[in-house]
Design an enzyme around this catalytic site. Structure first.
Site, PDB file in Angstrom:
ATOM      1  N   ASP A  79       1.228  -1.172   0.050  1.00 22.69           N
ATOM      2  CA  ASP A  79      -0.075   0.134  -0.164  1.00 22.69           C
ATOM      3  C   ASP A  79       0.713   1.430   0.260  1.00 22.69           C
ATOM      4  OD1 ASP A  79      -1.736   1.926   0.433  1.00 22.69           O
ATOM      5  OD2 ASP A  79      -2.778   0.633   2.186  1.00 22.69           O
TER       6      ASP A  79
ATOM      7  N   ASP B 218      -1.368   5.560  -6.233  1.00 22.27           N
ATOM      8  CA  ASP B 218      -1.926   5.317  -5.654  1.00 22.27           C
ATOM      9  C   ASP B 218      -1.851   3.439  -5.923  1.00 22.27           C
ATOM     10  OD1 ASP B 218      -2.904   4.648  -2.975  1.00 22.27           O
ATOM     11  OD2 ASP B 218      -5.245   4.119  -3.755  1.00 22.27           O
TER      12      ASP B 218
END
Ligand SMILES: *[C@@H]1O[C@H](CO)[C@@H](O)[C@H](O)[C@H]1NC(C)=O
Ligand SMILES: *[C@@H]1O[C@H](CO)[C@@H](O)[C@H](O)[C@H]1NC(C)=O
Ligand SMILES: *[C@@H]1O[C@H](CO)[C@@H](O)[C@H](O)[C@H]1NC(C)=O
Length: 452
Positions: free
Chosen positions: A125, A329
């Protein structure tokens, strides 16, 4: 916290798409013996950042819960495939979609923790600083099998961090209750909460070994938005993997995310400045002190075919105070654009697409067609860098193959309505290079999806 109703349909669509793969034969996941020392990356569905309200909706979480409760015995099987400390001489860590291995829509890498090494599959992440593993006897952790949680008592190198340690001052909500020798903390991630003890042990990712890795040894979890075997935060915050390994990897990494339909660990995470692409288009990396873990860039426009869309500059403006701007992201599946930018893209796309039938919608996607289409090329324009999306990165096909949708959506109508998120599907089969010291992010086409 506000949540977007439009996110639920996205989650459901995802479920529709993913379930058939989740049921596929586990033998596809097998890693050749020479790669057993590598770490695999999954895509964690629930970012802890306030930017991902979509994954916070309880409906999305329900969907994720469905993924995760699918087959716990599968976790045991998968963990048995994971790595040991045996060095492979490779300079990268293989990445796989978590869809098939853990039924989560995140990318994962194999990791091992402790001495002797205990194998885990951890979610990648880039928008999180968190580092944690579920520990033995954890209450509420998704992974109940012992092989999928870390057992500190069987690691000779495990060390709880004391209350006065500098790391204890950096974790959220630290607590040192009466009589406690070691530091504990609570945090929230998506709609879930985590209670953990702060500890150190040896972490290995492929042939890369981090001697004193600081992480949360999770003792209690509520909610179901947590990647079941752990999280490797690649954000820039103080206790992230990146910050902890600054001396080793100089806050430099790149990845190639394979197609999310990919069946094995054909993607790669490359840590450190060595072996990174030298000829690569780059754009400036921006920092926002208020959302310090995020990788902000300056998107300046969108082109469809050869036409640059008429989008107000305010749709792309970077504003640290409001959080507005654009981030790259790796924890969000589909790109979200602020409303005026998405509307302009959608309208032009619809105008130019060559399709036999009318526009329909499917789940959270509002621009879908039955049957084959001839789509126009979409180019994301960044300061100094244009990235033209290959059709696979711009479109999503339903499992049956009869419906094709533009694989993007408008930003949710909430606190994140000002944030453009360049997400995984749009990054597939590209080398995405993060060079924090030189404040740049690069993109280059690279095929890292193994044929299914
Ligand atoms: C962490 O959570 C536990 C259980 O909910 C609670 O008892 C404790 O006070 C919390 N600690 C902090 C520092 O918030
Ligand atoms: C992935 O699968 C392909 C095709 O089966 C194979 O050639 C490749 O070596 C596999 N890669 C990994 C990392 O397992
Ligand atoms: C990106 O595309 C635009 C519009 O076609 C063009 O004007 C610009 O020069 C391109 N930028 C780069 C860095 O190639």
């Amino acid at each position: 916290m506000a949540s977007s109703p439009s996110l639920l349909p996205l989650g459901l669509l995802l479920l529709l798409i993913l379930v058939p793969f989740a049921l596929a034969a586990p033998s596809h996941c097998a890693t050749p013996p020479d790669q057993r020392s590598t770490i695999n990356i999954f895509r964690a569905s629930d970012p802890c950042s306030p930017f991902r309200p979509s994954v916070r909706s309880s409906s999305w979480e329900d969907t994720m819960m469905n993924f995760m409760t699918y087959d716990e015995s599968r976790l045991t099987y998968l963990a048995s495939l994971a790595t040991s400390h045996r060095p492979s001489g490779r300079s990268f860590v293989p990445i796989a979609p978590g869809r098939q291995l853990l039924q989560i829509p995140n990318y994962v890498v194999r990791a091992s923790l402790g001495t002797p090494a205990q194998p885990m599959l951890v979610a990648l992440d880039t928008s999180s600083d968190a580092a944690w593993f579920p520990c033995t006897a954890c209450t509420g952790c998704a992974s109940t099998s012992t092989s999928a949680s870390f057992d500190p008592s069987s690691s000779t190198t495990y060390r709880p961090l004391p209350c006065g340690s500098p790391q204890c001052a950096q974790v959220p909500n630290p607590s040192c209750p009466e009589g406690a020798a070691s530091c504990a903390f609570n945090l929230t991630y998506g709609g879930s909460s985590v209670q953990a003890g702060l500890a150190q042990d040896i972490l290995a990712l492929a042939s890369e070994v981090v001697q004193s890795y600081t992480f949360g040894c999770v003792q209690k979890m509520t909610g179901n938005s947590i990647p079941p075997q752990g999280l490797l935060g690649l954000g820039r915050g103080p206790l992230s993997f990146l910050s902890q390994t600054k001396d080793l990897y100089a806050s430099t990494f790149s990845y190639c995310l394979p197609s999310f339909k990919s069946l094995n660990f054909s993607g790669t995470l490359r840590l450190g400045p060595i072996g990174q692409p030298t000829k690569i288009k780059t754009t400036t990396l921006l920092s926002n002190a208020r959302r310090s873990s995020l990788y902000y860039v300056s998107m300046i426009g969108i082109r469809v075919g050869r036409r640059v869309l008429d989008i107000p500059p305010s749709a792309f403006a970077f504003d640290p105070a409001t959080g507005a701007g654009t981030i790259i992201d790796s924890g969000t599946m589909f790109t979200r654009l602020v409303a005026p930018a998405y509307a302009a893209l959608r309208d032009e796309f619809r105008r130019r697409v060559k399709a036999a039938g009318p526009v329909t919608s499917l789940g959270g996607f509002d621009t879908c067609y039955n049957g084959a289409i001839k789509p126009p090329a979409i180019t994301l324009m960044f300061m100094g860098m244009n990235v033209t999306l290959p059709p696979d990165n711009a479109l999503i096909h339903s499992t049956a193959g009869s419906i094709t949708c533009l694989a993007m959506a408008a930003a949710p109508d909430n606190v994140n309505s000002v944030l453009n998120v360049i997400a995984n599907v749009q990054q597939q089969n590209h080398r995405v290079f993060f060079d924090v010291p030189n404040a740049r992010v690069g993109f280059a086409r690279e095929f890292c999806t193994a044929a299914a």
